[in-house]
Write a protein that holds these residues in place. Structure first.
Motif, PDB file in Angstrom:
ATOM      1  N   VAL A 158       0.856  -1.192   0.000  1.00 35.76           N
ATOM      2  CA  VAL A 158       0.000   0.000   0.000  1.00 35.76           C
ATOM      3  C   VAL A 158       0.887   1.235   0.000  1.00 35.76           C
ATOM      4  O   VAL A 158       1.855   1.310   0.760  1.00 35.76           O
ATOM      5  CB  VAL A 158      -0.925   0.014   1.235  1.00 35.76           C
ATOM      6  CG1 VAL A 158      -1.750   1.283   1.263  1.00 35.76           C
ATOM      7  CG2 VAL A 158      -1.829  -1.190   1.230  1.00 35.76           C
ATOM      8  N   PHE A 159       0.568   2.176  -0.867  1.00 40.52           N
ATOM      9  CA  PHE A 159       1.273   3.469  -0.908  1.00 40.52           C
ATOM     10  C   PHE A 159       0.281   4.565  -0.550  1.00 40.52           C
ATOM     11  O   PHE A 159      -0.752   4.692  -1.200  1.00 40.52           O
ATOM     12  CB  PHE A 159       1.848   3.731  -2.312  1.00 40.52           C
ATOM     13  CG  PHE A 159       3.015   2.855  -2.634  1.00 40.52           C
ATOM     14  CD1 PHE A 159       2.825   1.551  -3.078  1.00 40.52           C
ATOM     15  CD2 PHE A 159       4.313   3.334  -2.500  1.00 40.52           C
ATOM     16  CE1 PHE A 159       3.899   0.732  -3.370  1.00 40.52           C
ATOM     17  CE2 PHE A 159       5.403   2.528  -2.794  1.00 40.52           C
ATOM     18  CZ  PHE A 159       5.192   1.222  -3.230  1.00 40.52           C
ATOM     19  N   ILE A 160       0.595   5.318   0.476  1.00 42.06           N
ATOM     20  CA  ILE A 160      -0.295   6.400   0.900  1.00 42.06           C
ATOM     21  C   ILE A 160       0.444   7.722   0.742  1.00 42.06           C
ATOM     22  O   ILE A 160       1.536   7.902   1.287  1.00 42.06           O
ATOM     23  CB  ILE A 160      -0.727   6.211   2.367  1.00 42.06           C
ATOM     24  CG1 ILE A 160      -1.451   4.868   2.502  1.00 42.06           C
ATOM     25  CG2 ILE A 160      -1.617   7.358   2.827  1.00 42.06           C
ATOM     26  CD1 ILE A 160      -1.670   4.433   3.921  1.00 42.06           C
ATOM     27  N   THR A 161      -0.135   8.614  -0.039  1.00 42.46           N
ATOM     28  CA  THR A 161       0.511   9.906  -0.274  1.00 42.46           C
ATOM     29  C   THR A 161      -0.353  11.007   0.308  1.00 42.46           C
ATOM     30  O   THR A 161      -1.559  11.044   0.089  1.00 42.46           O
ATOM     31  CB  THR A 161       0.691  10.161  -1.782  1.00 42.46           C
ATOM     32  OG1 THR A 161       1.339   9.026  -2.350  1.00 42.46           O
ATOM     33  CG2 THR A 161       1.522  11.400  -2.031  1.00 42.46           C
ATOM     34  N   LEU A 162       0.275  11.894   1.062  1.00 40.80           N
ATOM     35  CA  LEU A 162      -0.453  13.036   1.624  1.00 40.80           C
ATOM     36  C   LEU A 162       0.272  14.312   1.210  1.00 40.80           C
ATOM     37  O   LEU A 162       1.480  14.444   1.421  1.00 40.80           O
ATOM     38  CB  LEU A 162      -0.500  12.936   3.148  1.00 40.80           C
ATOM     39  CG  LEU A 162      -1.296  14.018   3.860  1.00 40.80           C
ATOM     40  CD1 LEU A 162      -2.770  13.944   3.504  1.00 40.80           C
ATOM     41  CD2 LEU A 162      -1.119  13.905   5.365  1.00 40.80           C
ATOM     42  N   GLU A 163      -0.467  15.219   0.579  1.00 36.82           N
ATOM     43  CA  GLU A 163       0.149  16.472   0.137  1.00 36.82           C
ATOM     44  C   GLU A 163      -0.539  17.644   0.798  1.00 36.82           C
ATOM     45  O   GLU A 163      -1.753  17.639   0.987  1.00 36.82           O
ATOM     46  CB  GLU A 163      -0.009  16.643  -1.386  1.00 36.82           C
ATOM     47  CG  GLU A 163       0.907  15.768  -2.181  1.00 36.82           C
ATOM     48  CD  GLU A 163       0.658  15.942  -3.668  1.00 36.82           C
ATOM     49  OE1 GLU A 163       1.288  15.212  -4.446  1.00 36.82           O
ATOM     50  OE2 GLU A 163      -0.175  16.802  -4.051  1.00 36.82           O
ATOM     51  N   ASN A 164       0.259  18.644   1.152  1.00 37.19           N
ATOM     52  CA  ASN A 164      -0.341  19.869   1.670  1.00 37.19           C
ATOM     53  C   ASN A 164       0.498  21.070   1.262  1.00 37.19           C
ATOM     54  O   ASN A 164       1.703  20.940   1.055  1.00 37.19           O
ATOM     55  CB  ASN A 164      -0.477  19.801   3.202  1.00 37.19           C
ATOM     56  CG  ASN A 164       0.854  19.691   3.898  1.00 37.19           C
ATOM     57  OD1 ASN A 164       1.351  18.595   4.152  1.00 37.19           O
ATOM     58  ND2 ASN A 164       1.461  20.815   4.215  1.00 37.19           N
ATOM     59  N   PRO A 165      -0.115  22.249   1.147  1.00 33.34           N
ATOM     60  CA  PRO A 165       0.674  23.437   0.846  1.00 33.34           C
ATOM     61  C   PRO A 165       1.408  23.894   2.098  1.00 33.34           C
ATOM     62  O   PRO A 165       0.974  23.581   3.214  1.00 33.34           O
ATOM     63  CB  PRO A 165      -0.389  24.461   0.441  1.00 33.34           C
ATOM     64  CG  PRO A 165      -1.614  24.031   1.149  1.00 33.34           C
ATOM     65  CD  PRO A 165      -1.546  22.543   1.276  1.00 33.34           C
ATOM     66  N   PHE A 166       2.527  24.580   1.924  1.00 38.57           N
ATOM     67  CA  PHE A 166       3.193  25.187   3.083  1.00 38.57           C
ATOM     68  C   PHE A 166       3.936  26.442   2.642  1.00 38.57           C
ATOM     69  O   PHE A 166       4.175  26.644   1.453  1.00 38.57           O
ATOM     70  CB  PHE A 166       4.128  24.182   3.766  1.00 38.57           C
ATOM     71  CG  PHE A 166       5.463  23.997   3.087  1.00 38.57           C
ATOM     72  CD1 PHE A 166       5.561  23.339   1.872  1.00 38.57           C
ATOM     73  CD2 PHE A 166       6.624  24.481   3.668  1.00 38.57           C
ATOM     74  CE1 PHE A 166       6.785  23.157   1.243  1.00 38.57           C
ATOM     75  CE2 PHE A 166       7.856  24.307   3.052  1.00 38.57           C
ATOM     76  CZ  PHE A 166       7.930  23.644   1.837  1.00 38.57           C
ATOM     77  N   ASP A 167       4.232  27.273   3.606  1.00 41.74           N
ATOM     78  CA  ASP A 167       4.938  28.517   3.303  1.00 41.74           C
ATOM     79  C   ASP A 167       6.411  28.317   3.604  1.00 41.74           C
ATOM     80  O   ASP A 167       6.806  28.079   4.735  1.00 41.74           O
ATOM     81  CB  ASP A 167       4.367  29.663   4.163  1.00 41.74           C
ATOM     82  CG  ASP A 167       4.981  31.014   3.778  1.00 41.74           C
ATOM     83  OD1 ASP A 167       6.061  31.013   3.150  1.00 41.74           O
ATOM     84  OD2 ASP A 167       4.371  32.040   4.111  1.00 41.74           O
ATOM     85  N   ARG A 168       7.213  28.382   2.555  1.00 43.74           N
ATOM     86  CA  ARG A 168       8.642  28.143   2.674  1.00 43.74           C
ATOM     87  C   ARG A 168       9.314  29.101   3.664  1.00 43.74           C
ATOM     88  O   ARG A 168      10.315  28.766   4.291  1.00 43.74           O
ATOM     89  CB  ARG A 168       9.239  28.359   1.279  1.00 43.74           C
ATOM     90  CG  ARG A 168      10.553  27.698   1.051  1.00 43.74           C
ATOM     91  CD  ARG A 168      10.875  27.679  -0.416  1.00 43.74           C
ATOM     92  NE  ARG A 168      10.651  26.365  -0.977  1.00 43.74           N
ATOM     93  CZ  ARG A 168      11.455  25.335  -0.734  1.00 43.74           C
ATOM     94  NH1 ARG A 168      12.489  25.457   0.037  1.00 43.74           N
ATOM     95  NH2 ARG A 168      11.201  24.161  -1.262  1.00 43.74           N
ATOM     96  N   GLU A 169       8.760  30.304   3.765  1.00 40.00           N
ATOM     97  CA  GLU A 169       9.438  31.312   4.590  1.00 40.00           C
ATOM     98  C   GLU A 169       9.139  31.186   6.075  1.00 40.00           C
ATOM     99  O   GLU A 169       9.814  31.787   6.887  1.00 40.00           O
ATOM    100  CB  GLU A 169       9.047  32.721   4.132  1.00 40.00           C
ATOM    101  CG  GLU A 169       9.748  33.112   2.850  1.00 40.00           C
ATOM    102  CD  GLU A 169       9.751  34.607   2.641  1.00 40.00           C
ATOM    103  OE1 GLU A 169       8.836  35.269   3.184  1.00 40.00           O
ATOM    104  OE2 GLU A 169      10.642  35.098   1.949  1.00 40.00           O
ATOM    105  N   MET A 170       8.121  30.395   6.418  1.00 40.68           N
ATOM    106  CA  MET A 170       7.814  30.253   7.840  1.00 40.68           C
ATOM    107  C   MET A 170       8.913  29.410   8.476  1.00 40.68           C
ATOM    108  O   MET A 170       9.342  28.418   7.914  1.00 40.68           O
ATOM    109  CB  MET A 170       6.463  29.545   8.035  1.00 40.68           C
ATOM    110  CG  MET A 170       5.257  30.406   7.719  1.00 40.68           C
ATOM    111  SD  MET A 170       5.154  31.884   8.740  1.00 40.68           S
ATOM    112  CE  MET A 170       4.283  31.257  10.169  1.00 40.68           C
TER     113      MET A 170
END
Lengths: 247, 352
Positions: free
Chosen positions: B293-305
């Motif tokens: 099983v392959f589970i992928t989770l993606e989310n946006p983030f702010d590089r500068e934080m």
């Protein structure tokens, strides 16, 4: 007080702002003049509108509540609003800062506002940079530097700084070949930055030791640090001792 | 517990050593003082047997006065005193035994003067006692360090399992208080949603408790927990969260360790969405490939934080759990694009 105090609400959650707005609408002493959803927006709005009091969330996108205050030349009275932050709360208690813990009651808000107004009338401003430092857990250091130039805010990760030079009341950050001035004391920065990376090599210089290329002796007890980009900085006797200890 | 007295086998070996030493000593004594060998045996061997038992007390002295803790002079004084007492006592016993033997066999076994007899016996006795003391100190040092080692190991094991369990069951205070604050706001701004959020919150905590105490749950159960969590955060963050899911339905029955994805989803909100102004898409993908099983989770983030504390720890714990259960067949990998944070978790499909 005759006229109502002007207030700005700063919180990144719509619902949290809505609740505060609703609570404050029943307090005749306060008029909400603006709301902001992130740190940059807050700095701009507070600078433009100069409110009497700010309700400030700590964790926000772009800039934290503490960073917002750092960038304000004349910070207004502040009531911090946060869900949970044990280190900040300790600092708030020590410095008698007004704060609200989410979720809070209207009664608790009224108390905080009364207290803030009373403090305003006595005219005892807080030293927010000291509070921000106290709110940082032991062993954690400033990870980025904020510099305001006009309406523009520069954000640098601490490791990008080559060195910092004291210039009268200001410090000058040397970052990627450019210099940025900020009204701050070098000793204050020295205690906020990671001491394993930033060394006070001289009364006027705080050096990122990763930039150091070599040390040269040019007179008894007097050395020069040569950086990787060729810059030379004086090193005092005490500074040399500190460098020796680290290298 | 006395290390020798508490074990009959050890006690037997210990006394046998003393008796053997007694035989050796009686050879010596018969040589040096020209005593009849048989008489020497009769005199020395029983005396040594008794003295062996008396010397067991050295261990208590060593334990009561450990070296390095108290004043060394005091300790030396105590040791010296105990040596004198024990060896004098033994000397007296030996001398009595000697008299009895001489009476019994009406011979002179020990031709020396009484005073030199006493000195010889006392000298031997005190030297033997010193040896016993030395051995006792050695034993107690070994025992102390072994105990410390064992205690440390036990404490570590306990802490590790307790920590893992606590972390699994832990209620994130930020999440709880912010959710309650949202409900507080919704009570006037949207009572219907306040009700919804209350039930989502209850469902989420109930499932966390229920699943957290199990050894294994199905992937479908884990995802239903994630969905409760996301529903709450969706109300809190509003437009800043968009949810996309692409889940192979045949993977839902796969057994997984409980709450293995939940910390990842928490990170996606805490270190991702909450640090961005406009938010973005939280994308969950579950695929089956070659019995894995392959589970992928993606989310946006702010590089500068600045990176918040705790991200690394959460991932480490998940990696460790996967490793304990699946060995090298399961792992978690982390990718950072310009402003997308992606974690990929994979493990084999098998019963746990």
């Amino acid at each position: 007080m005759n006229r109502p105090l002007t207030a700005v609400i700063v919180d990144d959650e719509d619902l949290a702002r809505g609740l505060l707005r609703e609570y404050l609408s029943s307090l005749p002493a306060i008029t909400v003049i603006a709301e902001c959803g992130n740190g940059f927006d807050a700095v701009k709005t507070i600078t433009d509108l100069q409110p009497d009091i700010v309700f400030l969330d700590i964790q926000m996108p772009k800039l934290s509540g503490f960073e917002v205050l750092e960038l304000l030349e004349k910070p207004p009275a502040v009531v911090f609003v946060t869900a949970f932050d044990q280190f900040a709360l300790k600092a708030f208690d020590v410095h008698a800062v007004d704060y609200l813990l989410k979720p809070y009651s209207q009664e608790r808000l009224r108390e905080a506002v009364d207290h803030a107004i009373e403090r305003m009338q006595r005219n005892v401003p807080h030293n927010f940079s000291e509070i921000a430092r106290a709110a940082r857990p032991a062993g954690e250091y400033l990870e980025r530097i904020l510099i305001k130039e006009g309406n523009k805010v520069h954000v640098f990760p601490a490791e990008k700084i080559d060195y910092i030079e004291a210039q009268d009341d200001y410090v000058s950050f040397r970052v990627e070949g450019k210099s940025y001035l900020k009204l701050q004391r070098l000793s204050e920065l020295e205690s906020s930055l990671d001491p394993k990376r930033f060394v006070r090599i001289h009364r006027s210089f705080l050096l990122n030791i990763e930039r150091l290329s070599k040390l040269e002796l040019y007179a008894k007890d007097s050395r020069t640090a040569i950086l990787k980009d060729g810059t030379t900085l004086s090193v005092s006797r005490a500074g040399y001792d500190k460098l020796k200890e680290l290298l | 517990m006395h290390p020798i007295l508490s074990d009959n086998k050890r006690l037997a070996v210990y006394l046998a050593v003393w008796v053997a030493a007694g035989f050796l000593l009686s050879f010596g004594i018969s040589r040096w003082y020209s005593i009849d060998l048989f008489g020497s045996f009769l005199l020395v061997v029983p005396a040594m047997f008794v003295y062996g038992e008396m010397n067991l007390s050295a261990w208590f002295v060593a334990r009561t006065f450990p070296l390095g803790k108290k004043n060394i002079r005091q300790i030396l004084a105590v040791l010296l005193a105990s040596m004198i007492v024990i060896s004098m006592l033994w000397t007296a016993l030996c001398w009595g035994w000697l008299l009895i033997l001489e009476q019994l066999f009406s011979v002179i076994l020990f031709p020396q003067k009484i005073i030199s007899q006493l000195f010889i016996i006392g000298g031997i006795g005190s030297q033997l006692y010193l040896i016993s003391l030395g051995v006792s100190y050695l034993m107690s040092t070994v025992e102390v360090s072994r105990n410390a080692e064992r205690n440390a190991f036990e404490a570590q094991l306990l802490a590790q399992s307790a920590e893992l369990k606590a972390l699994r069951m832990q209620i994130n205070p930020h999440f709880l208080f912010n959710s309650l604050n949202s409900i507080n706001a919704l009570i006037s701004q949207g009572p219907e949603q306040a009700r919804e959020m209350t039930t989502f919150l209850a469902d989420f905590f109930r499932k966390s408790l229920q699943y957290g105490s199990k050894e294994t749950i199905t992937l479908g159960e884990e995802i239903s927990l994630l969905n409760d969590y996301l529903a709450i955060e969706k109300i809190r963050f509003g437009r800043r969260i968009e949810i996309e899911q692409e889940i192979d339905p045949s993977a839902l029955s796969v057994p997984v360790p409980p709450l293995i994805l939940q910390p990842l989803m928490e990170n996606a909100i805490k270190h991702g969405i909450s640090g961005t102004v406009d938010g973005g898409i939280i994308r969950l993908e579950v695929k089956k490939k070659q019995n894995r099983v392959f589970i992928t989770l993606e989310n946006p983030f702010d590089r500068e934080m600045p990176p918040k504390k705790g991200t690394g720890l959460g991932l480490q714990i998940i990696r460790k759990r996967l490793e304990t259960i699946f060995g090298s067949d399961g792992d978690i990998q982390v990718y950072r694009d310009e402003n997308i944070f992606r974690t990929v978790l994979f493990f084999p499909i098998r019963s746990l």
